[in-house]
Design a protein around this motif. Sequence first.
Motif, mmCIF file in Angstrom:
data_model
loop_
_atom_site.group_PDB
_atom_site.id
_atom_site.type_symbol
_atom_site.label_atom_id
_atom_site.label_comp_id
_atom_site.label_asym_id
_atom_site.label_seq_id
_atom_site.Cartn_x
_atom_site.Cartn_y
_atom_site.Cartn_z
ATOM 1 N N ALA A 132 -118.974 73.669 -19.755
ATOM 2 C CA ALA A 132 -120.236 72.924 -19.683
ATOM 3 C C ALA A 132 -120.317 72.033 -18.451
ATOM 4 C CB ALA A 132 -120.407 72.082 -20.946
ATOM 5 N N ILE A 133 -119.200 71.452 -18.028
ATOM 6 C CA ILE A 133 -119.272 70.484 -16.922
ATOM 7 C C ILE A 133 -119.050 71.102 -15.551
ATOM 8 C CG2 ILE A 133 -118.586 68.539 -18.383
ATOM 9 C CD1 ILE A 133 -115.843 68.702 -16.931
ATOM 10 N N VAL A 134 -118.387 72.269 -15.477
ATOM 11 C CA VAL A 134 -118.078 72.851 -14.162
ATOM 12 C C VAL A 134 -119.328 73.116 -13.316
ATOM 13 C CG1 VAL A 134 -117.292 75.002 -13.079
ATOM 14 C CG2 VAL A 134 -115.767 73.737 -14.564
ATOM 15 N N PRO A 135 -120.438 73.641 -13.853
ATOM 16 C CA PRO A 135 -121.592 73.896 -12.986
ATOM 17 C C PRO A 135 -122.109 72.658 -12.265
ATOM 18 C CG PRO A 135 -121.803 75.152 -14.999
ATOM 19 C CD PRO A 135 -120.632 74.229 -15.208
ATOM 20 N N CYS A 136 -122.089 71.501 -12.912
ATOM 21 C CA CYS A 136 -122.568 70.297 -12.246
ATOM 22 C C CYS A 136 -121.686 69.973 -11.047
ATOM 23 C CB CYS A 136 -122.616 69.125 -13.222
ATOM 24 S SG CYS A 136 -123.476 67.679 -12.552
ATOM 25 N N TYR A 137 -120.372 70.054 -11.212
ATOM 26 C CA TYR A 137 -119.455 69.878 -10.085
ATOM 27 C C TYR A 137 -119.748 70.915 -8.989
ATOM 28 C CZ TYR A 137 -115.752 67.025 -12.446
ATOM 29 O OH TYR A 137 -115.006 66.050 -13.051
ATOM 30 N N TRP A 138 -119.692 72.193 -9.390
ATOM 31 C CA TRP A 138 -119.613 73.292 -8.438
ATOM 32 C C TRP A 138 -120.942 73.556 -7.743
ATOM 33 C CZ3 TRP A 138 -117.227 78.715 -9.948
ATOM 34 C CH2 TRP A 138 -116.713 79.318 -8.796
ATOM 35 N N ILE A 139 -122.031 73.515 -8.480
ATOM 36 C CA ILE A 139 -123.329 73.780 -7.858
ATOM 37 C C ILE A 139 -123.673 72.682 -6.854
ATOM 38 C CG2 ILE A 139 -125.813 73.890 -8.299
ATOM 39 C CD1 ILE A 139 -125.169 75.555 -10.804
ATOM 40 N N TYR A 140 -123.385 71.431 -7.181
ATOM 41 C CA TYR A 140 -123.638 70.362 -6.210
ATOM 42 C C TYR A 140 -122.775 70.554 -4.966
ATOM 43 C CZ TYR A 140 -126.928 67.131 -8.385
ATOM 44 O OH TYR A 140 -128.075 66.547 -8.866
ATOM 45 N N ALA A 141 -121.529 70.992 -5.154
ATOM 46 C CA ALA A 141 -120.661 71.229 -3.998
ATOM 47 C C ALA A 141 -121.190 72.367 -3.142
ATOM 48 C CB ALA A 141 -119.237 71.534 -4.471
ATOM 49 N N ARG A 142 -121.614 73.461 -3.779
ATOM 50 C CA ARG A 142 -122.132 74.611 -3.022
ATOM 51 C C ARG A 142 -123.460 74.260 -2.348
ATOM 52 N NH1 ARG A 142 -119.524 79.692 -4.345
ATOM 53 N NH2 ARG A 142 -121.079 80.635 -2.988
#
Length: 221
Positions: A132-142
């Motif tokens: 659940a939390i990985v997309p918030c980290y990863w999409i903001y980074a990408r």
Amino acid sequence: MRAFRDELWRAMDGIYQQILAHPFLTGLTDGSLPKEVFRHFVLQEAHFLPDYARALAACAVKAPDPASVQRFAADAARTVEVEHSLHVELLNAFGIGEAEARRHPAPPTALGYGSYLLRACHLGTFAEALGAIVPCYWIYARVGQALLDRSSPDPLYAWWIETYGGEEYQETVAGVLDLLDEVAEGLTGDECGRLLANATTTARYEWMFWDAAWRREDWPV
């Protein structure tokens, strides 16, 4: 052997491409994004970030080893301290104080996204919470990486892009993705499926969050 993160990204990539093409982000980079739209985004974040920090703290509680406990506890604290400070400065740029921001009711998408994260992280397994939390980290980074070369002629928008495209944030995300791969090695197919389902849902919320700001979403009744 392909890392699990590659499978997760394949599940999110179509959503990510739609995020990059969204007029909020294209307007951010060419400087045409109306200031009232970015102001709405900042107000949404002011409501969302406390829930995101609580979700990270819930991940720390469920983490299987001391290093992971430390990682998510530190990230929860960093969200409160660093990102909170960033958004206070952004609010100040619009002449809005924190107390005034809190008086604005949370818009539907910000409330829904935060509520979903808290539900997933409190009621699910550690792996499901991680999904659940990985997309918030990863999409903001990408997104930060993709926009960094283009930056923005608007200093406020350029500052936001540099925050998420910068090396410090990228290193934080890389550590979370390493953990994701480690956790996935011990999961069954069904467990991986639930992790991916959570990740797909929050990736959709990421698109919805920018779209809600673009529309200056409010409660219809």
